[in-house]
Design a protein around this motif. Structure first.
Motif, PDB file in Angstrom:
ATOM      1  N   ASP A 273       0.801  -1.225   0.000  1.00 27.70           N
ATOM      2  CA  ASP A 273       0.000   0.000   0.000  1.00 27.70           C
ATOM      3  C   ASP A 273       0.830   1.268   0.000  1.00 27.70           C
ATOM      4  OD1 ASP A 273       0.924  -0.640   2.542  1.00 27.70           O
ATOM      5  OD2 ASP A 273      -0.707   0.413   3.554  1.00 27.70           O
ATOM      6  N   GLU A 277       4.399   4.316  -4.289  1.00 21.56           N
ATOM      7  CA  GLU A 277       4.333   5.775  -4.144  1.00 21.56           C
ATOM      8  C   GLU A 277       5.539   6.308  -3.381  1.00 21.56           C
ATOM      9  OE1 GLU A 277       1.184   9.217  -2.610  1.00 21.56           O
ATOM     10  OE2 GLU A 277       0.617   7.084  -2.585  1.00 21.56           O
ATOM     11  N   ASP A 280       8.567   6.343  -5.675  1.00 20.92           N
ATOM     12  CA  ASP A 280       8.506   7.494  -6.574  1.00 20.92           C
ATOM     13  C   ASP A 280       8.958   8.763  -5.859  1.00 20.92           C
ATOM     14  OD1 ASP A 280       7.598   5.918  -8.624  1.00 20.92           O
ATOM     15  OD2 ASP A 280       5.483   6.433  -8.358  1.00 20.92           O
ATOM     16  N   TYR A 281       8.549   8.889  -4.610  1.00 21.92           N
ATOM     17  CA  TYR A 281       8.942  10.068  -3.824  1.00 21.92           C
ATOM     18  C   TYR A 281      10.454  10.108  -3.619  1.00 21.92           C
ATOM     19  CZ  TYR A 281       9.828  12.916   0.298  1.00 21.92           C
ATOM     20  OH  TYR A 281      10.344  13.826   1.173  1.00 21.92           O
TER      21      TYR A 281
END
Length: 293
Positions: A273, A277, A280-281
């Motif tokens: 989850d 992301e 990517d950060y």
């Protein structure tokens, strides 16, 4: 006799994490969203442990509350309809049978283990230092239990450490038996690199036979004015064999700020989850840093 009990020394002051640990146990610091000590308890349960003994001290009440039932929170989550989080919260209090005993003075790891004697009794047991989170396909403690079931002797988890860091570990003198297994011929607490008998350092997992208690009772304070578990293990070698196992898995030393940060990043990247992301950060801020240069 099977290994049914595990002792978790958790009475330390957590000085390396001040001021965060001024009023909060270091064992309750979260790696992502789970306290450090919960990772260790889950490992113990996955290794067949039925009873968890946590050696606490002043200011550690949050640990007891964490593994207890929270009626108010469960009622709130039920009313909210958050069944998934309700299930996770309930599972924490149902992990194992948990007992608590206080170490009244910070007299070292050996003293913390000795404090648990009334709850352990006359049987072999595990010791887990929750600062070390070990991630592996087979739980590290399970690997040690397998060795114990073969030899019926104490077993220490070890790994190769940089020579310049031997002064931070108990270091064994090994006699190799196979690729990962060694008989322990001696153990030295935090030796200088030039005095270390090897580069195999003991990390936070042990299987110990009950004879260790009598030896701890007779062990004087050693380095730092503390009762050292390694000193008692050295004396145990005169009575029975002790083995060391190079566990398979990756260890994170969450007892240090850098190790804690590494564990947080890597565990976050593994989360379905969060991982994509978060990756990517991290790539984005790395790109921005390179652009600034």
């Amino acid at each position: 006799m099977p290994i049914k009990k595990a002792v978790f020394p958790a009475a330390g002051l957590g000085t390396r994490f001040l001021p965060a640990t001024k009023a909060q146990p270091k064992e309750m610091l979260p790696v992502v969203d789970k306290p450090i000590i919960q990772y260790a308890v889950e490992e113990a349960v996955a290794s067949g442990i039925q009873e968890v003994i946590i050696v606490t001290g002043r200011g550690k009440r949050a640990i007891e509350d964490h593994f207890d039932i929270s009626f108010e929170l469960e009622h709130f989550l039920h009313k909210k309809g958050d069944d998934e989080m309700l299930r996770e919260v309930r599972e924490i209090s149902e992990l194992a049978t948990v007992y608590y005993i206080r170490q009244k003075e910070p007299l070292g790891l050996g003293h913390a283990v000795l404090t648990a004697k009334p709850l352990v009794g006359d049987e072999p047991f595990a010791v887990i230092l929750s600062d070390d989170i070990i991630d592996g396909e087979v739980p590290c403690l399970r690997q040690l239990v397998d060795v114990y079931e073969r030899y019926k002797c104490s077993v220490l988890a070890v790994e190769h450490v940089p020579r310049e860091q031997t002064k931070s570990y108990g270091i064994i003198e090994p006699r190799p038996l196979d690729t990962l297994l060694h008989q322990v011929l001696g153990v030295v607490e935090k030796p200088k690199p030039e005095d270390a008998p090897s580069d195999l350092g003991i990390v936070g997992r042990y299987i110990l036979t009950p004879e260790i208690f009598e030896l701890l009772e007779e062990t004087p304070a050693g380095k730092g004015g503390e009762i050292q578990l390694t000193d008692a293990i050295q004396r145990l070698l005169l009575k029975q064999a002790v083995y060391a196992y190079e566990f398979e898995g990756k260890r994170y030393d969450t007892g240090s700020p850098l190790g804690f940060l590494k564990a947080t990043v890597e565990f976050a990247l593994k989360r379905p989850d969060l991982g994509a992301e978060f990756k990517d950060y991290l790539l984005k801020i790395d790109h921005l840093r390179n652009c600034d240069q």
